[in-house]
Scaffold this motif. Sequence first.
Motif, PDB file in Angstrom:
ATOM      1  N   PRO A   1      16.752  25.970  37.622  1.00  0.00           N
ATOM      2  CA  PRO A   1      16.013  26.362  38.588  1.00  0.00           C
ATOM      3  C   PRO A   1      16.530  27.505  39.627  1.00  0.00           C
ATOM      4  N   ALA A   2      17.918  27.215  39.914  1.00  0.00           N
ATOM      5  CA  ALA A   2      18.453  28.027  40.724  1.00  0.00           C
ATOM      6  C   ALA A   2      18.621  29.423  40.335  1.00  0.00           C
ATOM      7  N   LEU A   3      18.458  29.534  39.055  1.00  0.00           N
ATOM      8  CA  LEU A   3      18.624  30.980  38.600  1.00  0.00           C
ATOM      9  C   LEU A   3      17.476  31.847  38.933  1.00  0.00           C
ATOM     10  N   SER A   4      16.230  31.139  39.339  1.00  0.00           N
ATOM     11  CA  SER A   4      14.890  31.976  39.419  1.00  0.00           C
ATOM     12  C   SER A   4      15.046  32.466  40.953  1.00  0.00           C
ATOM     13  N   LEU A   5      14.662  33.647  41.214  1.00  0.00           N
ATOM     14  CA  LEU A   5      14.282  34.039  42.637  1.00  0.00           C
ATOM     15  C   LEU A   5      13.045  33.647  43.203  1.00  0.00           C
ATOM     16  N   GLU A   6      12.341  32.948  42.268  1.00  0.00           N
ATOM     17  CA  GLU A   6      11.035  32.365  42.958  1.00  0.00           C
ATOM     18  C   GLU A   6      11.411  30.989  43.706  1.00  0.00           C
ATOM     19  N   ASN A   7      12.610  30.472  43.515  1.00  0.00           N
ATOM     20  CA  ASN A   7      13.115  29.425  44.004  1.00  0.00           C
ATOM     21  C   ASN A   7      13.927  29.478  45.221  1.00  0.00           C
ATOM     22  N   THR A   8      14.079  30.722  45.855  1.00  0.00           N
ATOM     23  CA  THR A   8      14.647  31.236  47.002  1.00  0.00           C
ATOM     24  C   THR A   8      14.102  30.760  48.185  1.00  0.00           C
ATOM     25  N   VAL A   9      14.828  31.201  49.277  1.00  0.00           N
ATOM     26  CA  VAL A   9      14.391  30.692  50.655  1.00  0.00           C
ATOM     27  C   VAL A   9      13.041  31.704  51.169  1.00  0.00           C
ATOM     28  N   LYS A  10      12.100  30.975  51.523  1.00  0.00           N
ATOM     29  CA  LYS A  10      10.813  31.713  51.626  1.00  0.00           C
ATOM     30  C   LYS A  10      10.027  31.259  52.930  1.00  0.00           C
ATOM     31  N   ASP A  11      10.729  31.029  54.071  1.00  0.00           N
ATOM     32  CA  ASP A  11      10.360  30.476  55.174  1.00  0.00           C
ATOM     33  C   ASP A  11      10.250  31.334  56.498  1.00  0.00           C
ATOM     34  N   SER A  12      10.896  32.755  56.136  1.00  0.00           N
ATOM     35  CA  SER A  12      11.081  33.562  57.368  1.00  0.00           C
ATOM     36  C   SER A  12      10.529  34.770  56.891  1.00  0.00           C
ATOM     37  N   ILE A  13      10.236  35.526  58.021  1.00  0.00           N
ATOM     38  CA  ILE A  13       9.638  37.137  58.047  1.00  0.00           C
ATOM     39  C   ILE A  13      10.856  37.862  58.926  1.00  0.00           C
ATOM     40  N   LYS A  14      12.004  37.309  59.226  1.00  0.00           N
ATOM     41  CA  LYS A  14      12.996  38.223  59.999  1.00  0.00           C
ATOM     42  C   LYS A  14      13.302  39.456  59.114  1.00  0.00           C
ATOM     43  N   THR A  15      13.266  40.563  59.883  1.00  0.00           N
ATOM     44  CA  THR A  15      13.318  41.939  59.398  1.00  0.00           C
ATOM     45  C   THR A  15      12.495  42.344  58.520  1.00  0.00           C
ATOM     46  N   ARG A  16      11.354  41.611  58.195  1.00  0.00           N
ATOM     47  CA  ARG A  16      10.246  42.302  57.347  1.00  0.00           C
ATOM     48  C   ARG A  16       9.878  43.406  57.973  1.00  0.00           C
ATOM     49  N   ARG A  17       9.215  44.358  57.371  1.00  0.00           N
ATOM     50  CA  ARG A  17       8.796  45.650  57.667  1.00  0.00           C
ATOM     51  C   ARG A  17       7.130  45.592  57.510  1.00  0.00           C
ATOM     52  N   VAL A  18       6.204  45.554  58.569  1.00  0.00           N
ATOM     53  CA  VAL A  18       4.757  45.770  58.187  1.00  0.00           C
ATOM     54  C   VAL A  18       4.124  47.032  58.717  1.00  0.00           C
TER      55      VAL A  18
ATOM     56  N   GLY B   1      10.901  38.083  64.313  1.00  0.00           N
ATOM     57  CA  GLY B   1      12.120  39.087  63.793  1.00  0.00           C
ATOM     58  C   GLY B   1      11.551  40.092  63.226  1.00  0.00           C
ATOM     59  N   ALA B   2      10.157  40.272  62.871  1.00  0.00           N
ATOM     60  CA  ALA B   2       9.459  41.292  62.033  1.00  0.00           C
ATOM     61  C   ALA B   2       9.346  42.543  62.682  1.00  0.00           C
ATOM     62  N   THR B   3       8.879  43.700  62.120  1.00  0.00           N
ATOM     63  CA  THR B   3       8.830  45.045  63.053  1.00  0.00           C
ATOM     64  C   THR B   3       7.515  45.540  62.140  1.00  0.00           C
ATOM     65  N   LEU B   4       6.694  45.895  63.167  1.00  0.00           N
ATOM     66  CA  LEU B   4       5.446  46.554  62.610  1.00  0.00           C
ATOM     67  C   LEU B   4       5.234  47.977  63.256  1.00  0.00           C
ATOM     68  N   ARG B   5       5.025  48.904  62.223  1.00  0.00           N
ATOM     69  CA  ARG B   5       4.856  50.301  62.500  1.00  0.00           C
ATOM     70  C   ARG B   5       3.583  50.804  62.202  1.00  0.00           C
ATOM     71  N   VAL B   6       3.327  51.419  63.442  1.00  0.00           N
ATOM     72  CA  VAL B   6       1.749  52.284  63.222  1.00  0.00           C
ATOM     73  C   VAL B   6       1.800  53.506  62.455  1.00  0.00           C
ATOM     74  N   ILE B   7       0.883  53.586  61.412  1.00  0.00           N
ATOM     75  CA  ILE B   7       0.947  54.765  60.669  1.00  0.00           C
ATOM     76  C   ILE B   7      -0.462  55.314  60.974  1.00  0.00           C
ATOM     77  N   ALA B   8      -0.585  56.726  61.126  1.00  0.00           N
ATOM     78  CA  ALA B   8      -1.609  57.359  61.164  1.00  0.00           C
ATOM     79  C   ALA B   8      -1.620  58.702  60.381  1.00  0.00           C
ATOM     80  N   GLY B   9      -2.453  59.441  60.584  1.00  0.00           N
ATOM     81  CA  GLY B   9      -2.315  60.839  59.362  1.00  0.00           C
ATOM     82  C   GLY B   9      -1.707  61.917  60.516  1.00  0.00           C
ATOM     83  N   HIS B  10      -1.259  61.493  61.437  1.00  0.00           N
ATOM     84  CA  HIS B  10      -0.530  62.615  61.985  1.00  0.00           C
ATOM     85  C   HIS B  10       0.449  61.667  63.392  1.00  0.00           C
ATOM     86  N   LEU B  11       1.628  62.477  63.635  1.00  0.00           N
ATOM     87  CA  LEU B  11       2.349  61.851  64.614  1.00  0.00           C
ATOM     88  C   LEU B  11       1.715  62.037  66.176  1.00  0.00           C
TER      89      LEU B  11
END
Length: 706
Positions: free
Chosen positions: A532-549, A573-583
């Motif tokens: 089971p240790a060889l599958s990425l599905e069994n890795t750590v999944k309890d944090s959203i640190k540095t995730r980009r939304v 620890g996550a980051t949210l970016r506002v995206i629109a049709g123009h700056l």
Amino acid sequence: MARGKSDGVRVHEDSKEEALAKDRSEPTGQRLTTDQGTGVVSTDDSLRVGPRGPTLLEDFHLREKVTRFDHERIPERVVHARGAGAHGFFQVYTSQAELTRARFLQDPSVRTPVFVRFSTVVGSRGSADTVRDVRGFAVKFYTEEGNFDLVGNNMPVFFIQDGIKFPDVIHAAKAEPHHEMPQAATAHDSFWDFVSLVPETMHMVMWTMSDRALPRSYRMMEGFGVHTFRFINARGVSRFVKFHWKPVLGAHSLVWDECQALAGRDPDFHRRDLWEAIEAGHLPEYELGVQVIEEALAERLGIELLDPTKLVPEELVPVERIGKLTLHRNPTNFFSETEQVAFCVANVVPGIDFTDDPLMQARLFSYLDTQLTRLGGPNFADLPINRPLVPVHNHQQDGFGRRLSNAGRANYHPNSLGGGCPALASATQGGFVPHAEHVGGLKARVRGESFADHYSQAGLFFRSLSDTEQAHLIDACRFELGKVVTREVHERVLGHFAKIDGVLAARVAEGLGLPAPAPAVVPSVSANAVSPALSLENTVKDSIKTRRVAALVAPGVDAVALQGLRKALESQGATLRVIAGHLGSVKDASGKPLPVDVSAMTTASVEYDAVFIPGGSASVTVLSQDARARHFVWEAYRHGKALGVSKEGVELLRACGIPPAAPGVVADTASGEAKAFARAFSEAIAKHRHWNRADPSGFPLSPPQN
């Protein structure tokens, strides 16, 4: 180096910083000079006779400036040319004195400086970060006893068993020599021709075709020392050891479709991710793990520890985490640090020793030999990034690029003119004493029978993957072999796959338009064993640190709810970016300006880990009619990413043909439950992907057109 516990961290880290600072140029208050220190009053015009006359040869500044420019480029690395690096430190959790005498693994209060370089293997310096490839994970420890280089990869095994085959596998994987194509890819005839003729490659082929070859980032990528090393303690007791790096954020991957898109949109995706994370204070962390195997028990494992195409399953020998590596500072000059850093497998310290792994033995020679050409001679260790913290005393002298001056008359050993210095070091004075090991046998070009099993661990790896990971691996094989034009190569590869797993062979054969090969019975292959240790599905999944939304907005957006979610995500620890049709900004539902972070023209969903569709009826209406916005949301869903959707935003989902109740889609249908929504959305992001959605092969390749 003597020091007290209380100031050990400061002295050790500052020593390396001072060494690097000697060659660092800071612009404040400085004046332009030549390399010899002569002041330069003008660097815009050459010295000439009259305003339109000939340039004079005596213009020493012109000659130096142009000559230095002409010679700026050094040969790129033959392999691992494309890389990124960072400075950091390592701290052991508890003393490992029982296992090894290596000092940097003794005192938990000491921070040992490190420089880490991540890389791809096959491509040139100008290739993309997100190609399907092995990734290098090389760590230089600047210890009190000299430099220790742990030069590894993000996969625990390698293609070949003996280093004499290294030129062959690299030549086969590189662009084909007659037309220099394809760049940074193994989807071509020569690579698959080679592996089809060398069965020992099959285990590594499985890893390379898996999602392990497509890391989400360097910060979410495991590392391995690949070889079996030795730990030697102060009593001279030897134990076998395998090194692991475990990312604190867990190991996660991209999908192939994302990788291809990112190669065009942002070929520096991994390099940029590492740089920006460190600059933002989101410091990458990895725990150092070891699998320690008593020599007396090694043979009972039934695994040849000297075979680099084999791993030791973690279920058989658990990985003990003994310390943490933290990357906390980006380079100040890419060339002088990341390019000029020279890793050598032979750089070890007392307490860590080699084994008779035939690939390792070749690397002990190869890495040093490579640096001689790449960095212009034997004095590359004088460069600040390579210089050890401890004083260097020997009789090695002269050569290209010599930076240090040897004082005195005696440049030989033994001598009396120099007072016998430098004197030899004893083991108690930090001298390296190789492990005493009895060796014997006939001198011949042979390979032991224990190296003959080429399929059991390849099958173990494939069976240990989740259904989704297996599907990705099969698709990767279909893609790569689909680029191969030689039918005989297809047939040979399928013959090997049949010895690994019948389903694998049949599915790949179907994609190639060939009949499934007959089932092959291999005595050493078990049809049931998994790790089971060889599958990425069994890795750590309890944090959203540095995730980009990504938050998609248009005029009329509900900015209050948006900012509330941003605060909730950023607190984790996550980051949210506002995206629109123009700056610039868009007006929210109350008429106030909402700053825009990114223009939709310059980004895509493949650059983010999740998507949020905030409320505001006017905003959602505009987005639902925008083909680019629909594609953004649809693509994120197709790649298994979390979607957070406001009550009004559900209309955009319907416009994309996405069921609001699908796994990983968090719809805020209950007003006033902002905290509950944020919590549920965060949990969905932490899972990385949601492959339990309907079969993505049945999902349309483009969103519905309004």
